[in-house]
Design a protein around this motif. Structure first.
Motif, PDB file in Angstrom:
ATOM      1  N   ASP A  95      -1.463  -0.956 -49.410  1.00 33.97           N
ATOM      2  CA  ASP A  95      -1.921  -2.047 -49.390  1.00 33.97           C
ATOM      3  C   ASP A  95      -1.298  -3.132 -50.563  1.00 33.97           C
ATOM      4  O   ASP A  95      -1.537  -4.356 -50.674  1.00 33.97           O
ATOM      5  N   PHE A  96      -0.481  -2.587 -51.289  1.00 31.13           N
ATOM      6  CA  PHE A  96       0.193  -3.296 -52.590  1.00 31.13           C
ATOM      7  C   PHE A  96      -0.673  -3.995 -53.514  1.00 31.13           C
ATOM      8  O   PHE A  96      -0.551  -4.885 -54.098  1.00 31.13           O
ATOM      9  N   ASP A  97      -1.983  -3.467 -53.643  1.00 31.11           N
ATOM     10  CA  ASP A  97      -2.835  -4.204 -54.590  1.00 31.11           C
ATOM     11  C   ASP A  97      -2.484  -3.698 -56.030  1.00 31.11           C
ATOM     12  O   ASP A  97      -2.805  -4.178 -56.965  1.00 31.11           O
ATOM     13  N   SER A  98      -1.796  -2.497 -56.364  1.00 25.26           N
ATOM     14  CA  SER A  98      -1.200  -2.333 -57.465  1.00 25.26           C
ATOM     15  C   SER A  98       0.238  -2.223 -57.807  1.00 25.26           C
ATOM     16  O   SER A  98       0.757  -1.800 -58.855  1.00 25.26           O
ATOM     17  N   LEU A  99       1.031  -2.534 -56.859  1.00 30.86           N
ATOM     18  CA  LEU A  99       2.513  -2.740 -56.867  1.00 30.86           C
ATOM     19  C   LEU A  99       2.694  -3.918 -57.783  1.00 30.86           C
ATOM     20  O   LEU A  99       2.495  -5.356 -57.454  1.00 30.86           O
ATOM     21  N   THR A 100       3.493  -3.776 -59.011  1.00 37.84           N
ATOM     22  CA  THR A 100       3.690  -4.743 -59.708  1.00 37.84           C
ATOM     23  C   THR A 100       4.644  -6.107 -59.154  1.00 37.84           C
ATOM     24  O   THR A 100       5.679  -5.520 -58.238  1.00 37.84           O
ATOM     25  N   GLU A 101       4.739  -7.035 -59.534  1.00 37.52           N
ATOM     26  CA  GLU A 101       5.775  -8.070 -59.349  1.00 37.52           C
ATOM     27  C   GLU A 101       7.096  -7.468 -59.473  1.00 37.52           C
ATOM     28  O   GLU A 101       7.790  -7.821 -58.841  1.00 37.52           O
ATOM     29  N   ALA A 102       7.396  -6.955 -60.593  1.00 32.52           N
ATOM     30  CA  ALA A 102       8.625  -6.413 -60.990  1.00 32.52           C
ATOM     31  C   ALA A 102       9.171  -5.507 -59.755  1.00 32.52           C
ATOM     32  O   ALA A 102      10.366  -5.619 -59.555  1.00 32.52           O
ATOM     33  N   ALA A 103       8.230  -4.662 -59.532  1.00 30.21           N
ATOM     34  CA  ALA A 103       8.614  -3.687 -58.369  1.00 30.21           C
ATOM     35  C   ALA A 103       9.112  -4.304 -57.241  1.00 30.21           C
ATOM     36  O   ALA A 103      10.075  -3.933 -56.444  1.00 30.21           O
ATOM     37  N   ARG A 104       8.172  -5.456 -56.747  1.00 34.29           N
ATOM     38  CA  ARG A 104       8.643  -6.088 -55.401  1.00 34.29           C
ATOM     39  C   ARG A 104       9.736  -6.620 -55.281  1.00 34.29           C
ATOM     40  O   ARG A 104      10.446  -7.001 -54.573  1.00 34.29           O
ATOM     41  N   GLN A 105      10.213  -7.426 -56.825  1.00 32.43           N
ATOM     42  CA  GLN A 105      11.574  -8.089 -56.937  1.00 32.43           C
ATOM     43  C   GLN A 105      12.773  -6.972 -56.925  1.00 32.43           C
ATOM     44  O   GLN A 105      13.699  -7.303 -56.236  1.00 32.43           O
ATOM     45  N   ALA A 106      12.588  -5.767 -57.534  1.00 35.97           N
ATOM     46  CA  ALA A 106      13.476  -4.829 -57.560  1.00 35.97           C
ATOM     47  C   ALA A 106      13.831  -3.923 -56.274  1.00 35.97           C
ATOM     48  O   ALA A 106      14.756  -3.594 -56.090  1.00 35.97           O
ATOM     49  N   ILE A 107      12.817  -3.829 -55.365  1.00 35.64           N
ATOM     50  CA  ILE A 107      12.887  -3.221 -54.460  1.00 35.64           C
ATOM     51  C   ILE A 107      13.319  -4.007 -53.051  1.00 35.64           C
ATOM     52  O   ILE A 107      12.560  -5.059 -52.893  1.00 35.64           O
ATOM     53  N   PRO A 108      14.202  -3.966 -52.209  1.00 34.75           N
ATOM     54  CA  PRO A 108      14.733  -4.713 -50.912  1.00 34.75           C
ATOM     55  C   PRO A 108      13.470  -4.762 -50.178  1.00 34.75           C
ATOM     56  O   PRO A 108      12.700  -3.700 -50.146  1.00 34.75           O
ATOM     57  N   LYS A 109      13.463  -5.954 -49.533  1.00 39.67           N
ATOM     58  CA  LYS A 109      12.216  -6.250 -48.759  1.00 39.67           C
ATOM     59  C   LYS A 109      12.092  -5.372 -47.532  1.00 39.67           C
ATOM     60  O   LYS A 109      11.047  -4.985 -47.164  1.00 39.67           O
ATOM     61  N   ALA A 110      13.177  -4.928 -47.090  1.00 39.35           N
ATOM     62  CA  ALA A 110      13.135  -3.904 -45.775  1.00 39.35           C
ATOM     63  C   ALA A 110      12.750  -2.555 -46.209  1.00 39.35           C
ATOM     64  O   ALA A 110      12.278  -1.895 -45.313  1.00 39.35           O
ATOM     65  N   ARG A 111      12.554  -2.198 -47.425  1.00 39.03           N
ATOM     66  CA  ARG A 111      11.801  -1.075 -47.990  1.00 39.03           C
ATOM     67  C   ARG A 111      10.424  -1.140 -48.246  1.00 39.03           C
ATOM     68  O   ARG A 111       9.863  -0.361 -48.404  1.00 39.03           O
ATOM     69  N   GLN A 112       9.798  -2.345 -48.092  1.00 37.22           N
ATOM     70  CA  GLN A 112       8.480  -2.565 -48.288  1.00 37.22           C
ATOM     71  C   GLN A 112       7.637  -2.603 -46.970  1.00 37.22           C
ATOM     72  O   GLN A 112       8.290  -3.545 -46.435  1.00 37.22           O
ATOM     73  N   HIS A 113       6.758  -2.109 -46.924  1.00 37.60           N
ATOM     74  CA  HIS A 113       5.869  -2.060 -45.832  1.00 37.60           C
ATOM     75  C   HIS A 113       4.379  -2.072 -46.065  1.00 37.60           C
ATOM     76  O   HIS A 113       3.492  -1.142 -46.217  1.00 37.60           O
ATOM     77  N   PRO A 114       3.783  -3.292 -46.217  1.00 40.53           N
ATOM     78  CA  PRO A 114       2.423  -3.500 -46.711  1.00 40.53           C
ATOM     79  C   PRO A 114       1.706  -3.451 -45.496  1.00 40.53           C
ATOM     80  O   PRO A 114       1.924  -3.361 -44.396  1.00 40.53           O
ATOM     81  N   MET A 115       0.329  -2.707 -45.738  1.00 41.21           N
ATOM     82  CA  MET A 115      -0.553  -2.318 -44.736  1.00 41.21           C
ATOM     83  C   MET A 115      -2.003  -2.847 -45.434  1.00 41.21           C
ATOM     84  O   MET A 115      -2.416  -2.033 -46.081  1.00 41.21           O
ATOM     85  N   PRO A 116      -2.392  -4.057 -45.130  1.00 34.70           N
ATOM     86  CA  PRO A 116      -3.432  -4.341 -45.871  1.00 34.70           C
ATOM     87  C   PRO A 116      -4.787  -3.981 -45.610  1.00 34.70           C
ATOM     88  O   PRO A 116      -5.563  -4.395 -46.390  1.00 34.70           O
ATOM     89  N   GLU A 117      -4.966  -3.452 -44.627  1.00 34.44           N
ATOM     90  CA  GLU A 117      -6.204  -2.878 -44.070  1.00 34.44           C
ATOM     91  C   GLU A 117      -6.938  -1.779 -45.386  1.00 34.44           C
ATOM     92  O   GLU A 117      -6.038  -1.008 -45.936  1.00 34.44           O
ATOM     93  N   GLN A 118      -8.237  -1.944 -45.392  1.00 40.19           N
ATOM     94  CA  GLN A 118      -8.863  -1.086 -46.461  1.00 40.19           C
ATOM     95  C   GLN A 118      -9.792  -0.133 -46.047  1.00 40.19           C
ATOM     96  O   GLN A 118     -10.469   0.676 -46.652  1.00 40.19           O
ATOM     97  N   ALA A 119      -9.690   0.414 -44.655  1.00 33.70           N
ATOM     98  CA  ALA A 119     -10.323   1.603 -44.155  1.00 33.70           C
ATOM     99  C   ALA A 119      -9.740   2.890 -44.502  1.00 33.70           C
ATOM    100  O   ALA A 119     -10.339   3.867 -44.616  1.00 33.70           O
ATOM    101  N   THR A 120      -8.586   2.864 -45.081  1.00 33.19           N
ATOM    102  CA  THR A 120      -7.820   4.171 -45.276  1.00 33.19           C
ATOM    103  C   THR A 120      -7.305   3.927 -46.854  1.00 33.19           C
ATOM    104  O   THR A 120      -6.945   2.929 -47.295  1.00 33.19           O
ATOM    105  N   THR A 121      -7.078   5.080 -47.445  1.00 32.32           N
ATOM    106  CA  THR A 121      -6.422   5.081 -48.750  1.00 32.32           C
ATOM    107  C   THR A 121      -4.820   4.996 -48.665  1.00 32.32           C
ATOM    108  O   THR A 121      -3.961   4.923 -47.473  1.00 32.32           O
ATOM    109  N   ASP A 122      -4.080   4.439 -49.727  1.00 30.34           N
ATOM    110  CA  ASP A 122      -2.694   4.257 -49.867  1.00 30.34           C
ATOM    111  C   ASP A 122      -1.855   5.906 -49.272  1.00 30.34           C
ATOM    112  O   ASP A 122      -0.895   5.717 -48.955  1.00 30.34           O
ATOM    113  N   PHE A 123      -2.645   7.108 -50.001  1.00 36.09           N
ATOM    114  CA  PHE A 123      -1.860   8.173 -49.687  1.00 36.09           C
ATOM    115  C   PHE A 123      -2.079   8.264 -48.016  1.00 36.09           C
ATOM    116  O   PHE A 123      -1.225   8.743 -47.379  1.00 36.09           O
ATOM    117  N   ASP A 124      -3.249   8.240 -47.298  1.00 39.07           N
ATOM    118  CA  ASP A 124      -3.300   8.101 -46.048  1.00 39.07           C
ATOM    119  C   ASP A 124      -2.315   7.499 -45.323  1.00 39.07           C
ATOM    120  O   ASP A 124      -1.636   7.906 -44.300  1.00 39.07           O
TER     121      ASP A 124
END
Length: 221
Positions: free
Chosen positions: A58-87
């Protein structure tokens, strides 16, 4: 399951936001060389000099520095809160097995949620690595090549019965349940331990030095 985000013919190392050392990461990547991050686990990978193949959560703990360093194509946000990031991450990976780092020991509630996901996603063949031990959901039948006097702990997350060979205290006739009988701190008496369960819901906990035995047991045909 929808089309997985990560498809690999090799093992995947899944990094979480909890603490793990550079040595832990090297240990995991030597066996599962595809790095994937669950949310803030990406920051930990980057600090270790490892670029994740994908970041999922859900990207609630991903830092802005990491967002900038990692290519957008590799970022896959899932904003739903019914499951954990591990799930979210585990259900998005297709691989022979997954080694999960940074998911054990940080918080009790997070740890319980991880074990819940291990059982619900047992088909993913995921092994959670802790500082000194490891845990995975037991399949219906399991053969482990261990050493006499190794510790084998069985912790039920549901009502389950089973059979065993190679353990000091056999489990036949025991009604395991999370609020009843558990099977922690059993001991190995033979090089081959065989476990059979009548249904899903059992966690197997081994010393971390037996990781290779656990991988072989979960991936053998």
């Amino acid at each position: 399951m929808n089309q997985p985000i990560v498809q690999s013919l090799q093992g995947v190392t899944l990094a979480g936001g909890g603490p793990f050392s550079a040595r832990d990461l090297k240990f995991a990547l030597s066996r599962a060389p595809v790095p994937v991050a669950a949310d803030g686990g990406a920051d930990r990978l980057l600090r270790a000099g490892v670029m994740p193949e994908a970041v999922i959560g859900d990207f609630d703990s991903l830092t802005e520095a990491a967002r900038q360093a990692i290519p957008k194509a590799r970022q896959h946000p899932m904003p739903e809160q019914a499951t954990t990031d591990f799930d979210k991450a585990l259900r998005s990976v297709s691989a022979p097995f997954v080694l999960a780092l940074g998911f054990a020991g940080a918080r009790l509630d997070h740890g319980l949620a991880v074990f819940n996901t291990l059982i619900r996603r047992a088909g993913q063949r995921c092994i959670v690595l802790g500082p000194s031990d490891l845990a995975f959901a037991a399949p219906a039948e399991l053969e482990l090549r261990l050493r006499p006097r190794d510790t084998v702990s069985l912790f039920p997350m549901a009502q389950v019965r089973g059979q065993s060979t190679g353990l000091e205290w056999p489990i036949e006739g025991l009604d395991f349940a999370p609020d009843g009988m558990i099977g922690t701190s059993n001991r190995v008496t033979a090089p081959l331990v065989r476990l059979v369960f009548d249904g899903p819901g059992m966690l197997v906990i081994l010393p971390r030095r037996r990781l290779d035995a656990a991988i072989r047991a979960l991936t053998q045909p």
